[in-house]
Design an enzyme around this catalytic site. Structure first.
Site, PDB file in Angstrom:
ATOM      1  N   ARG A   6       0.827  -1.212   0.000  1.00  0.00           N
ATOM      2  CA  ARG A   6       0.000   0.000   0.000  1.00  0.00           C
ATOM      3  C   ARG A   6       0.865   1.268   0.000  1.00  0.00           C
ATOM      4  NH1 ARG A   6      -1.833   1.127   5.936  1.00  0.00           N
ATOM      5  NH2 ARG A   6      -0.369  -0.119   7.131  1.00  0.00           N
ATOM      6  N   GLU A  54     -19.330   3.963   0.208  1.00  0.00           N
ATOM      7  CA  GLU A  54     -18.634   3.243  -0.862  1.00  0.00           C
ATOM      8  C   GLU A  54     -19.444   3.154  -2.151  1.00  0.00           C
ATOM      9  OE1 GLU A  54     -16.891   2.043   3.036  1.00  0.00           O
ATOM     10  OE2 GLU A  54     -18.936   2.222   2.261  1.00  0.00           O
ATOM     11  N   PHE A  79     -14.880  -3.772   1.915  1.00  0.00           N
ATOM     12  CA  PHE A  79     -15.843  -2.744   1.552  1.00  0.00           C
ATOM     13  C   PHE A  79     -15.857  -2.515   0.039  1.00  0.00           C
ATOM     14  CE2 PHE A  79     -14.098  -1.037   5.754  1.00  0.00           C
ATOM     15  CZ  PHE A  79     -14.963  -1.818   6.500  1.00  0.00           C
ATOM     16  N   HIS A 105      -5.582  -3.993   2.622  1.00  0.00           N
ATOM     17  CA  HIS A 105      -5.999  -4.798   3.776  1.00  0.00           C
ATOM     18  C   HIS A 105      -6.725  -6.070   3.332  1.00  0.00           C
ATOM     19  CE1 HIS A 105      -4.927  -0.996   5.518  1.00  0.00           C
ATOM     20  NE2 HIS A 105      -5.069  -1.457   6.738  1.00  0.00           N
ATOM     21  N   ASP A 113      -7.742  -7.061  13.225  1.00  0.00           N
ATOM     22  CA  ASP A 113      -9.044  -6.504  12.830  1.00  0.00           C
ATOM     23  C   ASP A 113     -10.112  -7.587  12.692  1.00  0.00           C
ATOM     24  OD1 ASP A 113      -7.915  -4.042  12.843  1.00  0.00           O
ATOM     25  OD2 ASP A 113      -7.916  -3.753  10.687  1.00  0.00           O
ATOM     26  N   ARG A 163      -1.816  -5.339   3.813  1.00  0.00           N
ATOM     27  CA  ARG A 163      -1.601  -4.319   4.822  1.00  0.00           C
ATOM     28  C   ARG A 163      -0.162  -4.315   5.336  1.00  0.00           C
ATOM     29  NH1 ARG A 163      -4.274  -4.750  10.892  1.00  0.00           N
ATOM     30  NH2 ARG A 163      -3.537  -2.761  11.719  1.00  0.00           N
TER      31      ARG A 163
END
Length: 311
Positions: A6, A54, A79, A105, A113, A163
């Protein structure tokens, strides 16, 4: 040595901000995490913070693309592919809009998470949509190169990024060709086919297998769709069996894509390494990778299993 994909996506966007006036970047309240914030620093007038909306982000992206812009839209993978599937299908893929959906992620290595944020189905979801290119780079340098490549390619694209830091496999100046697999190591006894961070585990597994006298070929499939079927089939014709490895469910992802290709053209034993029709859980990334069977040791075991099934 490792680096987060990322972060290199952010670097590539910053370069595009300077070089391309047509590039616009959207985010859904996660710019600091997805690193689209790097684009905003250079070209704030072409950055749109949509917020936690989104579906709206994809609609705005489609509209901007229809007006001639090259649009990057980013958020977490769960998402990006889950909340706005219908908008992606009808507003991006169906009209073939020039929108690049880049999610971060991905996979179980998201760690603490937990299941709600660990995308293990995103490749399958996006693979099934017509006109959609699906990319999963092997390291940070390839993520940078892939970002530059998809900016040049017209049409819809989905790219998944991790991530955490991944081992670096490629040189900094690597070129990325959409739809082209890379043979990273030649072998004769079994083909190890990886995508994303599992490519580095395939290389580790090949080294471990060589110490036992087993010759493993390693292929990096960074473009899952369109799949480089010629590279896959050419390799398995030589080795006679294969293993796929992905930080994703074995249902609908790389393993499924490879199984479809070889079953139609060159049926050989195939063992798929990935999550097994399950959600993840909260925990340290390394512990989760081990618990869910996503390590070099698991690939070694799968390779021996695949070899044992040869006729």
């Amino acid at each position: 040595m490792g680096a987060a994909q990322r972060n290199y996506y952010g670097k590539a966007l910053a370069r595009l901000a300077k070089e391309r006036d047509d590039v616009v970047v959207l985010d859904a309240d996660l710019a600091g995490s997805t690193k689209t914030s790097e684009f905003k620093k250079v070209a704030p007038e072409r950055f749109v913070e949509v917020g936690i909306a989104e579906q709206d982000m994809i609609g705005v992206a489609s509209g901007l693309a229809a007006s001639g812009k090259t649009v990057f839209a980013s958020t977490f993978a769960v998402f990006a592919t889950g909340r706005c599937w219908e908008q992606i299908r009808l507003a991006v893929a169906y009209p073939k809009q020039n929108v690049k959906i880049v999610s971060t992620h991905c996979g179980i290595s998201v760690g603490e998470d937990g299941a709600s944020h660990q995308a293990l189905e995103d490749i399958a979801i996006m693979r099934a949509i017509p006109n959609m290119v699906v990319i999963s780079p092997a390291d940070a340098h390839q993520a940078y190169a892939a970002t530059m490549a998809i900016a040049e390619e017209r049409g819809p694209c989905y790219m998944r990024l991790g991530r955490a830091d991944f081992p670096l496999i490629y040189p900094e100046d690597v070129k990325f060709e959409i739809g082209k697999a890379d043979i990273l190591r030649e072998g004769s006894d079994v083909t190890l086919i990886g995508t994303g961070q599992m490519v580095s585990y395939c290389l580790d597994a090949a080294k471990a297998l060589s110490e036992e006298g087993i010759s493993a070929e390693v292929i990096n499939i960074s473009t899952i769709k369109p799949l480089d079927a010629d590279a896959v089939i050419g390799s398995v014709k030589k080795t006679g069996c294969a293993v796929t490895a992905e930080e994703h469910s074995i249902i609908g992802g790389l393993g499924s894509a490879v199984a479809e290709a070889i079953s139609e053209s060159c049926p050989v034993p195939l063992v798929r390494v990935g999550t097994k029709d399950t959600f993840g859980e909260s925990g340290k990334a390394e512990m989760l990778m081990e618990k869910y069977g996503l390590t070099a040791k698991d690939i070694v075991k799968a390779a021996k299993d695949s070899i044992s099934k040869k006729r």
